[in-house]
Design an enzyme around this catalytic site. Sequence first.
Site, PDB file in Angstrom:
ATOM      1  N   LYS A 130       8.641 -17.225 -11.174  1.00 62.33           N
ATOM      2  CA  LYS A 130       7.909 -16.073 -11.729  1.00 62.33           C
ATOM      3  C   LYS A 130       6.634 -16.551 -12.429  1.00 62.33           C
ATOM      4  O   LYS A 130       6.697 -17.460 -13.265  1.00 62.33           O
ATOM      5  CB  LYS A 130       8.805 -15.316 -12.716  1.00 62.33           C
ATOM      6  CG  LYS A 130       8.160 -14.056 -13.217  1.00 62.33           C
ATOM      7  CD  LYS A 130       9.015 -13.326 -14.223  1.00 62.33           C
ATOM      8  CE  LYS A 130       8.220 -12.174 -14.809  1.00 62.33           C
ATOM      9  NZ  LYS A 130       8.841 -11.611 -15.989  1.00 62.33           N
ATOM     10  N   LYS A 143     -13.905   0.401  15.311  1.00 56.66           N
ATOM     11  CA  LYS A 143     -12.604  -0.289  15.458  1.00 56.66           C
ATOM     12  C   LYS A 143     -12.148  -0.270  16.919  1.00 56.66           C
ATOM     13  O   LYS A 143     -11.566  -1.235  17.411  1.00 56.66           O
ATOM     14  CB  LYS A 143     -11.538   0.386  14.579  1.00 56.66           C
ATOM     15  CG  LYS A 143     -11.616  -0.076  13.140  1.00 56.66           C
ATOM     16  CD  LYS A 143     -10.643   0.608  12.219  1.00 56.66           C
ATOM     17  CE  LYS A 143     -11.090   0.361  10.777  1.00 56.66           C
ATOM     18  NZ  LYS A 143     -10.393   1.115   9.787  1.00 56.66           N
ATOM     19  N   ASP A 169      -4.446  -6.565   5.028  1.00 61.71           N
ATOM     20  CA  ASP A 169      -5.505  -7.406   5.599  1.00 61.71           C
ATOM     21  C   ASP A 169      -5.531  -8.774   4.940  1.00 61.71           C
ATOM     22  O   ASP A 169      -6.080  -9.724   5.493  1.00 61.71           O
ATOM     23  CB  ASP A 169      -6.867  -6.731   5.405  1.00 61.71           C
ATOM     24  CG  ASP A 169      -7.005  -5.497   6.281  1.00 61.71           C
ATOM     25  OD1 ASP A 169      -6.518  -5.541   7.418  1.00 61.71           O
ATOM     26  OD2 ASP A 169      -7.582  -4.501   5.819  1.00 61.71           O
ATOM     27  N   LYS A 177     -11.621  -3.911  18.375  1.00 62.98           N
ATOM     28  CA  LYS A 177     -10.238  -4.347  18.608  1.00 62.98           C
ATOM     29  C   LYS A 177      -9.795  -4.137  20.060  1.00 62.98           C
ATOM     30  O   LYS A 177      -8.620  -4.309  20.386  1.00 62.98           O
ATOM     31  CB  LYS A 177      -9.302  -3.592  17.660  1.00 62.98           C
ATOM     32  CG  LYS A 177      -9.684  -3.801  16.172  1.00 62.98           C
ATOM     33  CD  LYS A 177      -8.608  -3.365  15.230  1.00 62.98           C
ATOM     34  CE  LYS A 177      -9.063  -3.412  13.781  1.00 62.98           C
ATOM     35  NZ  LYS A 177      -7.979  -3.474  12.819  1.00 62.98           N
ATOM     36  N   PHE A 184      -4.584   2.994  14.668  1.00 63.54           N
ATOM     37  CA  PHE A 184      -4.883   4.054  13.710  1.00 63.54           C
ATOM     38  C   PHE A 184      -6.041   3.596  12.830  1.00 63.54           C
ATOM     39  O   PHE A 184      -6.273   2.397  12.680  1.00 63.54           O
ATOM     40  CB  PHE A 184      -3.661   4.345  12.822  1.00 63.54           C
ATOM     41  CG  PHE A 184      -2.782   5.432  13.373  1.00 63.54           C
ATOM     42  CD1 PHE A 184      -2.051   5.217  14.532  1.00 63.54           C
ATOM     43  CD2 PHE A 184      -2.695   6.662  12.737  1.00 63.54           C
ATOM     44  CE1 PHE A 184      -1.248   6.214  15.051  1.00 63.54           C
ATOM     45  CE2 PHE A 184      -1.892   7.679  13.251  1.00 63.54           C
ATOM     46  CZ  PHE A 184      -1.166   7.446  14.411  1.00 63.54           C
ATOM     47  N   ASN A 238       0.854  -1.196   0.000  1.00 64.27           N
ATOM     48  CA  ASN A 238       0.000   0.000   0.000  1.00 64.27           C
ATOM     49  C   ASN A 238       0.889   1.245   0.000  1.00 64.27           C
ATOM     50  O   ASN A 238       2.113   1.136  -0.026  1.00 64.27           O
ATOM     51  CB  ASN A 238      -0.946  -0.022   1.208  1.00 64.27           C
ATOM     52  CG  ASN A 238      -0.167  -0.135   2.498  1.00 64.27           C
ATOM     53  OD1 ASN A 238       0.574   0.762   2.877  1.00 64.27           O
ATOM     54  ND2 ASN A 238      -0.305  -1.272   3.178  1.00 64.27           N
TER      55      ASN A 238
END
Length: 396
Positions: free
Chosen positions: A287, A336, A277, A340, A322, A208
């Site tokens: 490959k 969250k 995730d 969590k 975060f 990301n």
Amino acid sequence: MLKDKNIILGITGSIAAYKIANLASMLKKEGANVEVIMTKNATEFITPLTFETLTGNKCYTDTFDRDFKFEVEHISLAKKADVCLVAPASANVIGKVSNGIADDMLTTTIMAMKCPVIFSPAMNTNMFENAIVQDNIEKLKFFNYEVIEPAKGYLACGDTGAGKMPDPEVLYEYIEKALSPKDLVGKKIVVTAGPTQESLDPVRYLTNHSTGKMGCAIAKAAAFRGAEVTLISGQMQAKAPDCVKNVNVVSAQDMFEAVKEAFPSADIIIKSAAVADYTPENFVDHKIKKKDEDMSIPLKRTEDILKWLGDNKREDQIIVGFAMETDNVIENSRAKLSKKNADMIVANSLRTDGAGFGTDTNVVTIITEEVDEELPKMSKFDVANEIINRILEIEK
Ligand code: CTP
């Protein structure tokens, strides 16, 4: 952090003096009041006018200057100073201060100071290695002055070795450190930062846009405030601060293993990493060659590290997560927090100007059981300090 702080820059006679113009301007841009004191020799390398233009303040060069205001200038400067940096610090000024000699504006001001004073020695290698200079540096340290280790490199005199003043960015960090409260001494803090990489084959991986800047800012702020910091980071663009222990990881699973290892001895864990995730169901050891038809990659869930921490935390540990959202920021982040079992979620929106990946600023909302508090746009370092302030408020 630097806003409205009174910062004194003492400049002595060394070619590195010109680099301080850049530092003065960086400090001023952050809202600090910068006052410059130059020794007579320093004015041979760069003019007082340069600093007067950059700081908007008169530059002091001589205790007996008749233009000075009525107050005894060196005493009033010393009284209002929050921090003083002497850079470049010549062998001469180091020798004078360490032996109690105060015979000009800079040395008399330093002698009257109660705030932190930092010296950045800059001189020829042989001078720096001279036993008398080394002895004087030890004396400065003994009397609680901070002395910055000079960098090694090519010196203006043609020699190569120790004696180079570090870059203004490094000096700036010493000032930030000196201005930081020491309210995390004795605390062990684990911070995670940056992206994870999930390998698909020996060539490709899923990741990301996280650069790790926010996590590094938190790690740095916590270390400056006296904590023992472990930074567990993915392959990030940002450079890990020198003052922390850095554990490098690649995948979400690696990060999970590293966090589990650091968890038992941590007082506070701040999970600012952007953890994948999902990871490819299988790693293909050659490959993957393209074919004419479309393809899809089966993915499996990774461990939710924050949730694991929330489920396993002790009463005395604080867990901060975060949330990076595009929509329904507060609602999603609050969900969250409870899902969590975290003590705090720092929420930011990718749609807010000045927040998000790779920016130097952030706009966050701090969410705890009791409050949602939106903070204004500020540098990631200032956001980091605000997060730490809020953590100290909920400390158990
Ligand atoms: N996190 C984690 N382990 C994961 C995924 C996320 O520890 N496998 C942590 C992040 O470090 C962050 C928090 O969970 O502190 C929230 O991450 P985010 O990606 O915003 O949320 P997700 O839990 O992944 O939820 P969603 O994808 O639904 O937004």
